[in-house]
Scaffold this motif. Sequence first.
Motif, short mmCIF file in Angstrom:
data_model
loop_
_atom_site.label_atom_id
_atom_site.label_comp_id
_atom_site.label_asym_id
_atom_site.label_seq_id
_atom_site.Cartn_x
_atom_site.Cartn_y
_atom_site.Cartn_z
N ALA A 96 0.84 -1.20 0.00
CA ALA A 96 0.00 0.00 0.00
C ALA A 96 0.88 1.25 0.00
O ALA A 96 0.56 2.27 -0.58
CB ALA A 96 -0.91 -0.01 1.22
N PHE A 97 2.01 1.19 0.72
CA PHE A 97 2.91 2.33 0.89
C PHE A 97 2.11 3.57 1.33
O PHE A 97 2.17 4.63 0.69
CB PHE A 97 3.73 2.59 -0.38
N GLN A 128 2.63 -10.84 5.05
CA GLN A 128 2.03 -11.11 3.73
C GLN A 128 2.32 -12.54 3.28
O GLN A 128 1.47 -13.18 2.66
CB GLN A 128 2.54 -10.10 2.70
N HIS A 175 7.78 3.73 4.47
CA HIS A 175 8.53 4.01 5.70
C HIS A 175 9.92 3.36 5.69
O HIS A 175 10.30 2.71 4.70
CB HIS A 175 7.71 3.61 6.93
N MET A 177 17.30 -9.05 6.64
CA MET A 177 17.30 -7.59 6.80
C MET A 177 17.19 -7.26 8.28
O MET A 177 16.76 -8.10 9.07
CB MET A 177 16.16 -6.94 6.00
N ALA A 229 10.79 -11.33 4.17
CA ALA A 229 11.53 -10.57 5.19
C ALA A 229 10.81 -10.72 6.53
O ALA A 229 9.60 -10.50 6.61
CB ALA A 229 11.56 -9.10 4.80
N LEU A 274 14.19 -2.88 3.42
CA LEU A 274 13.93 -4.13 2.70
C LEU A 274 14.44 -4.03 1.25
O LEU A 274 15.11 -4.94 0.74
CB LEU A 274 12.42 -4.41 2.73
P1 ATP Z 1 -0.06 -1.22 7.32
O1 ATP Z 1 0.46 -1.03 8.72
O2 ATP Z 1 -0.90 -0.09 6.81
O3 ATP Z 1 -0.72 -2.58 7.12
P2 ATP Z 1 2.63 -1.91 6.37
O4 ATP Z 1 3.57 -1.19 7.28
O5 ATP Z 1 2.48 -3.38 6.56
O6 ATP Z 1 1.21 -1.19 6.32
P3 ATP Z 1 2.57 -2.15 3.49
O7 ATP Z 1 2.69 -1.04 2.51
O8 ATP Z 1 1.27 -2.81 3.63
O9 ATP Z 1 3.11 -1.58 4.90
O10 ATP Z 1 3.70 -3.23 3.22
C1 ATP Z 1 4.30 -3.48 1.98
C2 ATP Z 1 5.23 -4.67 2.18
O11 ATP Z 1 6.27 -4.34 3.11
C3 ATP Z 1 4.52 -5.92 2.75
O12 ATP Z 1 5.03 -7.07 2.12
C4 ATP Z 1 4.91 -5.87 4.22
O13 ATP Z 1 4.91 -7.16 4.80
C5 ATP Z 1 6.33 -5.31 4.14
N1 ATP Z 1 6.71 -4.64 5.39
C6 ATP Z 1 6.09 -3.58 5.95
N2 ATP Z 1 6.71 -3.24 7.12
C7 ATP Z 1 7.72 -4.13 7.29
C8 ATP Z 1 8.73 -4.32 8.32
N3 ATP Z 1 8.76 -3.54 9.42
N4 ATP Z 1 9.62 -5.32 8.17
C9 ATP Z 1 9.56 -6.14 7.08
N5 ATP Z 1 8.64 -6.01 6.07
C10 ATP Z 1 7.74 -5.03 6.17
#
Ligand code: ATP
Length: 198
Positions: free
Chosen positions: A10-11, A108, A15, A157, A130, A21
């Motif tokens: 979704a980004f 995920q 962050h 990571m 990750a 990653l």
């Molecule tokens: P939300 O809290 O809104 O659900 P999110 O922080 O999980 O968002 P997304 O944009 O949904 O962020 O994640 C995109 C990808 O990055 C997904 O595969 C998610 O698992 C991965 N991801 C997000 N935060 C982390 C993290 N802290 N460590 C490893 N992977 C991450």
Amino acid sequence: MRRIGVFGGAFDPPHAAHVALVRSALAQLKLDELRVIPTGHAWHKARPLTSPQHRLAMAQLAFADIPDVLVDDRETRRAGPSFTVDTLRELRAQWPAAELFLLVGEDQARVLPSWRAWQEILQLAIIYVAERGDWNRSKPRFIAPKLYESGFKQLQMPHLPVSATDIRTRIATHQSLGDLVFDSVARYIDHHHLYQTA
Ligand code: ATP
């Protein structure tokens, strides 16, 4: 053979862990390019997402300094829900000889068997998972389905306890963001008054 990384999400907002990653994947997997692909209509997220234009703009800012990263808007241009399998099929058609690497966080990976045509996803790409550092191990560690074990690899990571949910809450409750998001992304959020309400 061209090595293409695919990182969807979704980004909302992008962050520090997304950036970590991506950097890890580029280094470990020796990718020729890594496509960051903001989702259009997230069928699996309960809340409405911020507009694609804002999420694409923030992704451009967050990944601007990393060579070989491309923010790819194809899912935001596609009608209907965004399915990863459609994206991988398109990339495969564009680069028939390339090797595709799908990058996902552990949360995920755990729900991947609920994704459309997930077995086909495993044929189209190698999946790199990750670990997420924010779970306190309250959730079980991701274990690949036995039959498909060889399709999943671990992406090394640093564990970063960051989530977009936490960032949105911090903004809505006027807490500092520290280095959880890049300054340019923080300025964009501020300028456009995003995430003001929890
Ligand atoms: P939300 O809290 O809104 O659900 P999110 O922080 O999980 O968002 P997304 O944009 O949904 O962020 O994640 C995109 C990808 O990055 C997904 O595969 C998610 O698992 C991965 N991801 C997000 N935060 C982390 C993290 N802290 N460590 C490893 N992977 C991450």
